[in-house]
Design a protein around this motif. Sequence first.
Motif, short mmCIF file in Angstrom:
data_model
loop_
_atom_site.label_atom_id
_atom_site.label_comp_id
_atom_site.label_asym_id
_atom_site.label_seq_id
_atom_site.Cartn_x
_atom_site.Cartn_y
_atom_site.Cartn_z
N LEU A 1 -73.01 -110.25 68.70
CA LEU A 1 -74.19 -110.22 69.56
C LEU A 1 -75.44 -110.62 68.77
CD1 LEU A 1 -73.46 -106.75 71.18
CD2 LEU A 1 -72.88 -108.98 72.12
N LYS B 1 -78.63 -105.12 83.49
CA LYS B 1 -77.19 -104.90 83.51
C LYS B 1 -76.75 -104.25 84.82
CE LYS B 1 -75.95 -106.59 79.56
NZ LYS B 1 -75.08 -107.76 79.52
N TYR C 1 -76.44 -96.72 73.75
CA TYR C 1 -77.55 -97.19 72.91
C TYR C 1 -78.83 -97.29 73.73
CZ TYR C 1 -80.58 -100.60 70.64
OH TYR C 1 -81.67 -101.24 70.11
N GLN C 2 -78.71 -97.75 74.98
CA GLN C 2 -79.88 -97.86 75.85
C GLN C 2 -80.50 -96.49 76.10
OE1 GLN C 2 -80.19 -100.44 79.62
NE2 GLN C 2 -79.68 -98.45 80.45
N HIS D 1 -69.53 -101.13 63.70
CA HIS D 1 -70.66 -102.05 63.83
C HIS D 1 -70.93 -102.71 62.47
CE1 HIS D 1 -72.10 -100.49 67.78
NE2 HIS D 1 -71.48 -99.39 67.36
N ALA E 1 -75.25 -108.89 75.46
CA ALA E 1 -74.63 -107.56 75.32
C ALA E 1 -73.48 -107.42 76.31
CB ALA E 1 -75.68 -106.48 75.58
N THR F 1 -80.71 -111.12 73.74
CA THR F 1 -80.01 -109.90 73.32
C THR F 1 -79.41 -109.19 74.53
OG1 THR F 1 -81.57 -109.64 71.50
CG2 THR F 1 -80.25 -107.70 72.10
N GLU G 1 -70.67 -98.33 75.06
CA GLU G 1 -71.45 -98.14 73.84
C GLU G 1 -72.86 -98.70 74.01
OE1 GLU G 1 -72.18 -96.99 69.90
OE2 GLU G 1 -70.55 -96.50 71.28
N TRP G 2 -72.98 -99.84 74.69
CA TRP G 2 -74.30 -100.44 74.95
C TRP G 2 -75.14 -99.50 75.82
CZ3 TRP G 2 -77.70 -104.06 73.57
CH2 TRP G 2 -78.71 -104.40 74.47
N ARG G 3 -74.52 -98.88 76.83
CA ARG G 3 -75.26 -97.97 77.71
C ARG G 3 -75.75 -96.74 76.95
NH1 ARG G 3 -71.19 -99.61 81.36
NH2 ARG G 3 -69.99 -97.69 81.11
N GLU H 1 -66.82 -101.06 74.82
CA GLU H 1 -67.99 -101.66 74.19
C GLU H 1 -69.19 -101.64 75.14
OE1 GLU H 1 -67.52 -105.74 73.26
OE2 GLU H 1 -69.06 -105.73 71.72
N LEU I 1 -81.66 -100.79 66.21
CA LEU I 1 -80.21 -100.92 66.09
C LEU I 1 -79.70 -100.23 64.83
CD1 LEU I 1 -77.61 -102.19 67.20
CD2 LEU I 1 -78.15 -104.25 65.88
#
Length: 596
Positions: free
Chosen positions: A7, A398, A271-272, A111, A359, A355, A267-269, A264, A18
């Motif tokens: 990414l 998203k 992080y958000q 990561h 994602a 970005t 995981e992004w959610r 994955e 990050l």
Amino acid sequence: MAYLKVLPVVTNTHLNNLIKYITRVDKTDGRVFVSAAGCRVETAIKDFKKIREISGKQRGLVAHQLVRSFPAGEVDPEQAQQMAEELAARMLPGHQYIVCTHVDRDHIHTHIVFNSVSYLTGEKYHNNKKSLRIMRGESDNLCRKYGLSVIAPSARSGLDRRTLEAARQGGSWKVQLAITLDDLIDRVTSLPELQEELQKAGFNIERWTERDATVRKEGEVKAIRLSTLAKQFGWQYSMSALQRRLMGEEIELPEPSEPAASAEASEWRRYQAWAFEQRPASLKMKRQANLLAQSVWYNKDPARAAAKALTLLALQHRDRKIGKAIGELIGRATVLRREAPLSEGQMCGNMDYRTLTGAPGKNISVRLPAAELIKLQTAEFFFAARLQKNGTADVTFKEPDIEKASVLLGISIKELLDPAVSRNAWGTQADIMEELRELAKEKRSRIWRMPVSPAEVRQLQQAGVTVAFWRKKTAVGMYDACFMEEDLLKVCTVCGKDYAAERQKRIAQDARADYTRLKADAGRKGDRIIYRVVDEMLYLQLRQSELPMAAFPKDAAYNVAFMESKLKRYEQILREASMQQEQQRRSGLHNGGREN
């Protein structure tokens, strides 16, 4: 097996957030599974930046994030960390990187955040299809080395882009054929009966043997073999599998590929959610102010948009200093809008567009009046907006955040997903455009553009033309279709246009653009532009030779402009063309004499 994805990291702010996220104590077992090479975790941003400055590569991406996910229970944290460190050492020589393994979930995932520039070569890492394929291949090799399974090629890997698009819209006849076979297989008792029922259902049987069959739906130009259908939709549609299904045998369907992809996206959610919890109130206010100012700046009625923004602020913020500061900023934007020209495609929002779209997870895009961005100032989810001169904004976020967007914008989810509002197709069109650019570079060809109607877009897709299309800004209900130069004849046939006239028109357009670049290049080098008249054959050979030139159509010939310093190269091409023509003439005479 390991699912791998790379990414982009576009800004230092995103890189900072990050690194803080991936090195969290609760995710890395007290930072046991954190390591770095060529830098220190605490000063990674400064270390990365120093290398980019030394190399003179300060534009573009600042870093990349590689995510490697495993199914639950397949690998232990120590092994995942070791494999990630080996992968980084092999594939990222000269790149500073941080490796972290997260152990707070059932599925172990790693990561790797690495600098976009190598301190050994001073060159940037280019994340494209080829580099991703090589990275995934090396990841699979490591899995084999440690006795882990690898992701098998998907049973649907042969599915072409047009079929996928048509399937999503419910218009693929191949999907209908697969559904019909599933329906008939439970009602018929033999292959001849299956063949007869298929014909009744509107499918023509062009060939039927014990090993394979060729089927075409009525009204379709192309046919498909059952063996090809099986490659695209699953082994259960092959002739041998159909025979076994008729006998009542159980068919084991292929396992879905890349099972860790959904993990994955989760995981992004996470992080958000973490990013919004950690974001300081001062930064939130600054982003809100900038968003409000941008929405006023690009609005067709700035005064009305400013009044709307200030009213909203008065309801939300009782602090007079804050209200006054933001009011002055909005007022300044309102005044400046009348004094300075607007730039097309200005980006705003709380996350960089590249970005966000890169994602994991499906992207949703909607086109709204720019004033509506005011409603998103308190959004607790990532979004990016591209502002247009016509007072609209293309907002991207998203799919899991669609309910939040619906509440803030006051638009129902159904309306957000409606084709008239949604711009989901544009992500696919960007992929097709990238494919066209790669083809044009490979074939030394050009990409041409033509205005078409929605009906003509569908006809072009059905005709098998690789085409990317966008709505025309200057004509309501029309699209700009982009296609390869070689496909112009097909496009003209479908659209009912004169091929010769359209070709000359586009060559002339290209020539004007080429001449502008040529003139600028000659001015920098102190060179002179000269002209020659050439025929069609020599024009094509000049194109293939990549001679910097501009070719203007002139009756049945071309007036070619190039720099005087390239005259010897031009004369060499001319001699080669003359020799080739002479050889063809002699070959024709020789063959003609033999026939006589």
